[in-house]
Write a protein that holds these residues in place. Structure first.
Motif, PDB file in Angstrom:
ATOM      1  N   VAL A   8      57.995 -54.824   4.686  1.00 54.73           N
ATOM      2  CA  VAL A   8      58.379 -55.948   3.827  1.00 54.73           C
ATOM      3  C   VAL A   8      57.873 -57.261   4.427  1.00 54.73           C
ATOM      4  O   VAL A   8      57.352 -58.119   3.716  1.00 54.73           O
ATOM      5  CB  VAL A   8      59.910 -55.966   3.610  1.00 54.73           C
ATOM      6  N   GLU A  18      52.698 -60.820  -6.953  1.00 55.43           N
ATOM      7  CA  GLU A  18      52.931 -59.387  -6.924  1.00 55.43           C
ATOM      8  C   GLU A  18      52.611 -58.839  -5.535  1.00 55.43           C
ATOM      9  O   GLU A  18      51.575 -59.160  -4.962  1.00 55.43           O
ATOM     10  CB  GLU A  18      52.054 -58.693  -7.965  1.00 55.43           C
ATOM     11  N   LYS A  19      53.509 -57.996  -4.983  1.00 55.33           N
ATOM     12  CA  LYS A  19      53.318 -57.423  -3.657  1.00 55.33           C
ATOM     13  C   LYS A  19      52.397 -56.215  -3.736  1.00 55.33           C
ATOM     14  O   LYS A  19      52.353 -55.508  -4.733  1.00 55.33           O
ATOM     15  CB  LYS A  19      54.657 -56.987  -3.060  1.00 55.33           C
ATOM     16  N   LYS A  20      51.665 -55.982  -2.650  1.00 55.50           N
ATOM     17  CA  LYS A  20      50.846 -54.785  -2.538  1.00 55.50           C
ATOM     18  C   LYS A  20      51.775 -53.597  -2.343  1.00 55.50           C
ATOM     19  O   LYS A  20      52.859 -53.733  -1.805  1.00 55.50           O
ATOM     20  CB  LYS A  20      49.899 -54.904  -1.343  1.00 55.50           C
ATOM     21  N   VAL A  21      51.340 -52.429  -2.781  1.00 52.20           N
ATOM     22  CA  VAL A  21      52.156 -51.224  -2.673  1.00 52.20           C
ATOM     23  C   VAL A  21      51.745 -50.445  -1.433  1.00 52.20           C
ATOM     24  O   VAL A  21      50.553 -50.281  -1.150  1.00 52.20           O
ATOM     25  CB  VAL A  21      51.998 -50.338  -3.928  1.00 52.20           C
ATOM     26  N   LEU A  62      56.890 -47.508  -1.683  1.00 53.05           N
ATOM     27  CA  LEU A  62      57.145 -46.392  -2.600  1.00 53.05           C
ATOM     28  C   LEU A  62      56.993 -45.092  -1.817  1.00 53.05           C
ATOM     29  O   LEU A  62      56.205 -45.019  -0.873  1.00 53.05           O
ATOM     30  CB  LEU A  62      56.155 -46.390  -3.760  1.00 53.05           C
ATOM     31  N   TYR A 120      54.517 -55.882   1.770  1.00 51.53           N
ATOM     32  CA  TYR A 120      54.353 -54.670   0.978  1.00 51.53           C
ATOM     33  C   TYR A 120      55.612 -54.301   0.213  1.00 51.53           C
ATOM     34  O   TYR A 120      56.720 -54.580   0.637  1.00 51.53           O
ATOM     35  CB  TYR A 120      53.999 -53.475   1.873  1.00 51.53           C
ATOM     36  N   ARG A 121      55.409 -53.642  -0.917  1.00 50.75           N
ATOM     37  CA  ARG A 121      56.471 -52.999  -1.679  1.00 50.75           C
ATOM     38  C   ARG A 121      56.365 -51.521  -1.327  1.00 50.75           C
ATOM     39  O   ARG A 121      55.283 -50.937  -1.385  1.00 50.75           O
ATOM     40  CB  ARG A 121      56.231 -53.212  -3.166  1.00 50.75           C
ATOM     41  N   LYS A 150      61.025 -50.296   7.315  1.00 51.20           N
ATOM     42  CA  LYS A 150      61.131 -51.020   6.058  1.00 51.20           C
ATOM     43  C   LYS A 150      60.974 -52.522   6.307  1.00 51.20           C
ATOM     44  O   LYS A 150      60.229 -53.206   5.595  1.00 51.20           O
ATOM     45  CB  LYS A 150      62.465 -50.736   5.383  1.00 51.20           C
TER      46      LYS A 150
END
Length: 66
Positions: A22, A3-6, A29, A26-27, A18
């Motif tokens: 990435v 799971e990626k960190k937000v 939001l 990171y993801r 972006k």
């Protein structure tokens, strides 16, 4: 799958920014969805150990620089 960190970033996000986030794992939001109790972004560590992913922000130059 890991799971990626937000990372909460104000939108719109430039393609360069972006790609940076990435690449750092990171993801992304929109910052308007950041929970009220969430810690500040500076407390998260990027993959290289820095406090934030390096950025080259576009914008106005400070007065006197042209």
């Amino acid at each position: 799958m890991q799971e990626k960190k937000v990372w909460y970033e104000p939108h719109p996000v430039t393609p360069e920014r972006k790609a940076e986030l990435v690449a750092a794992g990171y993801r992304i939001l929109d910052a308007r969805f950041k929970p009220a109790g969430e810690e500040s972004q500076g407390s998260e560590e990027a993959g290289d150990g820095s406090k934030e992913p390096e950025t080259k922000r576009r914008g106005r130059k400070p007065a006197g620089e042209e």
